[in-house]
Motif scaffolding. Sequence first.
Motif, short mmCIF file in Angstrom:
data_model
loop_
_atom_site.label_atom_id
_atom_site.label_comp_id
_atom_site.label_asym_id
_atom_site.label_seq_id
_atom_site.Cartn_x
_atom_site.Cartn_y
_atom_site.Cartn_z
N THR A 1 0.82 -1.20 0.00
CA THR A 1 0.00 0.00 0.00
C THR A 1 0.86 1.26 0.00
N ALA A 2 0.20 2.39 -0.28
CA ALA A 2 0.88 3.68 -0.24
C ALA A 2 1.43 3.95 1.15
N HIS A 3 0.67 3.57 2.20
CA HIS A 3 1.12 3.82 3.57
C HIS A 3 2.38 3.02 3.90
N TRP A 4 2.48 1.81 3.37
CA TRP A 4 3.68 1.00 3.59
C TRP A 4 4.89 1.68 2.96
N HIS A 5 4.74 2.16 1.72
CA HIS A 5 5.85 2.84 1.06
C HIS A 5 6.21 4.14 1.77
N LEU A 6 5.20 4.86 2.28
CA LEU A 6 5.48 6.10 3.00
C LEU A 6 6.27 5.83 4.27
N ALA A 7 5.91 4.76 4.98
CA ALA A 7 6.65 4.42 6.21
C ALA A 7 8.11 4.10 5.87
N ARG A 8 8.33 3.39 4.77
CA ARG A 8 9.71 3.09 4.36
C ARG A 8 10.45 4.36 3.95
N ALA A 9 9.77 5.25 3.25
CA ALA A 9 10.41 6.50 2.83
C ALA A 9 10.89 7.30 4.04
N ALA A 10 10.06 7.37 5.09
CA ALA A 10 10.44 8.12 6.29
C ALA A 10 11.66 7.50 6.96
N ALA A 11 11.70 6.16 7.01
CA ALA A 11 12.85 5.49 7.63
C ALA A 11 14.12 5.71 6.82
N TRP A 12 14.04 5.58 5.48
CA TRP A 12 15.22 5.81 4.65
C TRP A 12 15.72 7.23 4.78
N GLN A 13 14.78 8.17 4.87
CA GLN A 13 15.21 9.57 4.97
C GLN A 13 15.96 9.82 6.27
N ALA B 1 0.70 13.66 1.87
CA ALA B 1 1.87 13.17 2.62
C ALA B 1 2.95 12.64 1.68
N ALA B 2 2.54 11.98 0.58
CA ALA B 2 3.53 11.45 -0.36
C ALA B 2 4.26 12.58 -1.07
N LEU B 3 3.53 13.62 -1.47
CA LEU B 3 4.18 14.77 -2.10
C LEU B 3 5.16 15.44 -1.15
N GLN B 4 4.76 15.56 0.13
CA GLN B 4 5.64 16.18 1.12
C GLN B 4 6.91 15.34 1.31
N GLN B 5 6.75 14.02 1.45
CA GLN B 5 7.90 13.15 1.65
C GLN B 5 8.82 13.16 0.43
N LEU B 6 8.23 13.15 -0.77
CA LEU B 6 9.03 13.17 -1.99
C LEU B 6 9.79 14.49 -2.11
N GLY B 7 9.12 15.61 -1.79
CA GLY B 7 9.79 16.90 -1.85
C GLY B 7 10.97 16.98 -0.90
N GLN B 8 10.81 16.44 0.31
CA GLN B 8 11.91 16.47 1.28
C GLN B 8 13.07 15.59 0.82
N ALA B 9 12.77 14.42 0.24
CA ALA B 9 13.84 13.54 -0.24
C ALA B 9 14.57 14.17 -1.42
N LEU B 10 13.84 14.79 -2.33
CA LEU B 10 14.48 15.45 -3.47
C LEU B 10 15.36 16.61 -3.01
N THR B 11 14.93 17.32 -1.98
CA THR B 11 15.75 18.41 -1.44
C THR B 11 17.08 17.87 -0.93
N LEU B 12 17.04 16.75 -0.21
CA LEU B 12 18.28 16.16 0.29
C LEU B 12 19.18 15.69 -0.84
N GLN B 13 18.59 15.33 -1.99
CA GLN B 13 19.38 14.92 -3.14
C GLN B 13 19.92 16.10 -3.93
N GLY B 14 19.52 17.31 -3.56
CA GLY B 14 19.96 18.47 -4.30
C GLY B 14 19.09 18.81 -5.49
N GLU B 15 17.97 18.12 -5.66
CA GLU B 15 17.06 18.37 -6.77
C GLU B 15 15.96 19.31 -6.30
N THR B 16 16.36 20.56 -6.02
CA THR B 16 15.43 21.48 -5.37
C THR B 16 14.35 21.98 -6.31
#
Length: 686
Positions: free
Chosen positions: A133-145, A173-188
């Motif tokens: 599910t989307a929630h499962w992927h979101l939980a993994r995204a938060a842990a990886w970040q 929530a997915a857009l927010q998590q993706l935006g934060q991960a992209l920021t850390l990658q330098g893809e602002t």
Amino acid sequence: MPEPLPRRTLPQQALLDALASRLPPSPSPAPLDRAAALLRTRPDPTILIYDRPAPGRTAPAASDRTQHLAKLLGELAAQPRSRSTARTEFLVQTRAAGADNGLSLARQLTEAGRPAEALDLLDQLDPAPQPRTAHWHLARAAAWQQLQRPQEAAHEASAALARTGVDAPTRHAALQQLGQALTLQGETAEAAWCHRARLAEHPRDSGAALQAASAAATEADWPALAQDLSRLEQTLQPAPAPAPAAAQARPEIRTVPDPALLAAFTDDPARLRQAAEQAVQARLGRRVERSPARRRAARAPGSRLRLGLLLGTMPAGAPSPWPIVEMLMALDPAQFDLTVYADLPEESPARNDARLQQLRERTGNSRWHDCADSDEDTLALTISADALDLLAVLDARADSRRLATLARHPAALQIAWADGAGSTGAPFIDYLVGDRERTPIELAADTVEEIAQMPSRHRPSEPPAAAPEPCERPSRADCGLPGTAMVYACFARPGAILPEQFAAWCRILADTAGAVLWLRGATPVVRARLQQAAAGLGIDPHRLIFAAELEPARHAARLPLADLVLDTFPDSGERRCLEALQQGVPVLSRRGRSPGSRRAGALLQAVGLPELVCDGPERLHIEAVRLGRDAARRAALREQLHQRLQADPLHDPAGLARDFAALVRRMVDRLDAGLPPVPLAALPAP
């Protein structure tokens, strides 16, 4: 002495009952609280205890019971806590209760600073229904970040976004998590798109507007930045009451703006306090009022003060905690009894830091509590059982569990150190430690806590980093700088340079013949935009010199090539200012209203250069141009700075420890007198 008592295992509650039966009449609850806290951190449901005396055997005297209790508590503290056992129990529970419980537990593990365990747990969950599910992927995204793996976080957030369907909160929530991960990658630029997509769907989302503005500033996309800041201003205004039908059709989603991020765009302390209070409420999921402090045992006059330090992981970009730790270790042990609550997960790099071992040696095992596995109730119990006079926390906002612990007010007094955002927003923090420059008493109206000022600096600075091998100082020609012209420098990240600031620098260049502006290396897109902006203000783009990215030691070696470092506003660069001053380069800073805009000013005051702290942009312009034209004055400033640095005014943990000890005494004296916390203006240390 009585004979040793035979031992057996008992359930935890039976153990507590046995403890109570051994204590003298009307005992203090602190030993039992401590035992309960220790038990709750052990996954094993049974524990070894001393059995009751057999019939006919003489019971131990009350004084001997205390010795038995001390021995028992030491045995409890020495027992290891098995995370593998706890993880197995979690998996059994989650398989029995369903995937939703497992996802909730994984999120809790990530918030508690245990992302590796969260990923392990998520992998063990049965995929029901298929696919994940989307929630499962979101939980993994938060842990990886949290593990500083933005590429994996972005991949999981993208997968979550593809599975959201019509679920608006999950898409947000997915857009927010993706935006934060992209920021850390330098893809602002891509991150900005994510945050603006959130804002388009939920126009009142202050957090989305602020993150979009931050991304635009990093890209030097100033037209987009102006729009984002305008929308941010709109979101911060009171919202009109929605029509009932509209409210039911699509509920509005709003995220709280990050106070540290907001401080890069405003020096309004009232607005920063509001953001800090909202952030605390969002973290805790409820509105928090000032709670009464825990009672502490009576303290004899002149006795040692019981001082606790809650040491946890710090967010990325936060000041290093080690200078404050050094200061606390320099406190006189005859006056202070220091206890440490180490809330550091196994994955934390701080566990391998030699300074942590020094702190442990300073406190001793009896005053060191490893609390990484404790929940907020257990952690609060552990702290309150020690009956502290004062508990110091280095970052009250960094962790939800730590924040929830402090909300229980486990110590008689609780303090934090001022950071760039100013107030912590937490009504259960009694004092905010600052200094005359960073936290003037006039700021008290815009802080939830009471301001307590140190006489010089509110914390030591990091000493200069020792290079692994000596670095040869480059020449100006090596760095692409003119041989004799005035070199203004600013090595701030692009996001800290706002258009008004850049325009002010261009006016300085216009009034200083031949001068150049030496900037931090940037992407080709950012360089082109800055050069275009300079040309639009009448400045030859070739007068902007962009430095190559170097490791810290080689960067420090080239800093003396600059004649004057210009600070940013309102996001004053404490670390950049410190690096320049340590290399003997003067810094010119503008004083604002918030602590974040006064960071460099506090350093300049400490090294005896208050004339380089300017009130207002006009004063800064005049001083910058005057120094740019006066080489003799610049040379005199360098000599003055060199002499002042001999006394180590920026580090000096021992000297600041004496100042801090005097300030703590003032706090505790008020507590002993039954008086509430009030602003404490700086006084000279005795």
